[in-house]
Scaffold this active site. Structure first.
Site, short mmCIF file in Angstrom:
data_model
loop_
_atom_site.label_atom_id
_atom_site.label_comp_id
_atom_site.label_asym_id
_atom_site.label_seq_id
_atom_site.Cartn_x
_atom_site.Cartn_y
_atom_site.Cartn_z
N LEU A 45 0.86 -1.18 0.00
CA LEU A 45 0.00 0.00 0.00
C LEU A 45 0.90 1.23 0.00
O LEU A 45 1.87 1.29 0.75
CB LEU A 45 -0.90 0.03 1.24
CG LEU A 45 -2.20 -0.78 1.20
CD1 LEU A 45 -2.90 -0.67 2.56
CD2 LEU A 45 -3.12 -0.31 0.10
N ASP A 46 0.58 2.22 -0.84
CA ASP A 46 1.34 3.46 -0.87
C ASP A 46 1.31 4.15 0.50
O ASP A 46 0.36 3.95 1.27
CB ASP A 46 0.76 4.42 -1.91
CG ASP A 46 0.94 3.94 -3.33
OD1 ASP A 46 1.87 3.14 -3.56
OD2 ASP A 46 0.16 4.36 -4.21
N PRO A 47 2.32 4.98 0.80
CA PRO A 47 2.28 5.73 2.07
C PRO A 47 1.00 6.53 2.26
O PRO A 47 0.50 6.63 3.38
CB PRO A 47 3.51 6.64 1.96
CG PRO A 47 4.46 5.88 1.10
CD PRO A 47 3.60 5.18 0.08
#
Length: 333
Positions: A45-47
């Site tokens: 998951l992206d930041p």
């Protein structure tokens, strides 16, 4: 090579990842909290994304590929009027547009973006180009030209329009689909530009938000440990085999289970519980089970049933000091 530090802990923890940290940050934090020897996650998951992040410990790491390949669900907010370098809020504005699509215009473009499509990944992605990460090249002022990649998008639903500038979507997709790219492409198809402003994963394979714990629900403070609770886990774990519940079960006998664990093949015709004739193709996976216990995964190869990925080894059958180098066929433990 030195022995890995930490405890032998097996199972899944489903984290409701907060905004900010990377997926690897969260794995490292929880591996430390659990004092686990081995840990990994089931899909980045992206930041700037939150939601379901499956984290595997011990044996569960052997099932990570099946979670990575599993169907996923997302809910995201698309903000119209600005395209950005990263296709999300973090990037710099590249272009603007005054156009704001209507609900009908949005719904009209969704069918063309659904199904097996070709998708251009975001320039700020972890893909490698000539050995370099695309995001490293972009940050160095050398944004790469990324070719389109196959993507499977099962459904896109317009959920709500909070205002003329934003639209909320629910998406179900296969592996490797970039929601940032999808948001960008929806905006372009509507004759405008846009970027993701909110992204949340709500489901990853069999795991959804009902299984997820927030970081505040996990005991991370080791200073509270005492002799009496030193072995207690910071949070309960799901069984390692939980990741495989969507794979059909195959009941095997103790003798058949031993053969699979030892890496030996079985003629499907000799199974006590035969495979359905329609399901003996090489694209089928089975959960090999003794009673309610999952030994691992098996499949048919060259006309014989073989281990694909085992969760258990000889110790499950009470056998010890086995030298697998002397077995006819090695297997993956």
């Amino acid at each position: 090579m030195g022995r890995k530090r930490g405890r032998d802990i097996d199972g899944w923890l489903i984290l409701d990842k907060p905004l900010g940290p990377t997926s690897t940050d969260m794995v490292n934090k929880l591996r430390w909290a659990f004092d686990a020897k081995k840990a990994g996650h089931g899909g980045t998951l992206d930041p700037l994304a939150s939601g379901v992040l499956p984290i595997a410990f011990g044996k569960a790491t052997r099932t990570i590929p099946y979670i990575m390949d599993a169907t996923k669900r997302y809910r995201f907010t698309l903000t119209f009027g600005e395209s950005r370098t990263t296709d999300d809020l973090e990037g710099e504005v590249l272009a603007t547009s005054p156009n704001r699509p209507t609900d009908d215009q949005i719904r009209a473009v969704l069918p063309a973006l659904t199904g097996n499509v070709m998708q251009v990944p975001p320039v700020f992605s972890a893909l490698r180009v000539g050995g370099e990460r695309a995001y490293d090249m972009a940050r160095a002022g050398r944004p790469p030209e990324l070719p389109p990649r196959p993507a499977r998008i099962d459904s896109i639903t317009l959920v709500e329009r909070p205002d003329a500038n934003t639209a909320v979507f629910d998406v179900q997709s296969g592996k490797g689909v970039y929601m940032r790219s999808l948001a960008r492409d929806i905006a372009l198809a509507c004759g405008t530009v846009g970027h993701i402003s909110v992204l949340r994963r709500t489901k990853c394979g069999p795991f959804d938000l009902s299984h997820a714990l927030t970081i505040d629900q996990i005991s991370l403070d080791k200073s509270t440990q005492t002799v009496d609770n030193a072995d207690a886990l910071p949070a309960p774990l799901l069984d390692a085999a939980t990741a495989l519940v969507d794979i059909p079960a195959l009941a095997v006998t103790d003798a058949e289970g031993r053969m699979l664990v030892w890496g030996q093949s079985i003629d499907p015709a000799d199974l006590v519980h035969p495979l359905p004739a329609s399901s003996q193709g090489e694209d089928h996976l089975w959960r090999a089970m003794i009673g309610e216990h999952v030994l691992g995964l098996c499949h048919v190869r060259h006309g014989r049933l073989r281990a694909a990925r085992m969760l258990e080894n000889h110790e499950f059958f009470g056998e010890h000091d086995v030298d697998y180098r002397r077995t006819p066929h090695g297997t993956d433990f």
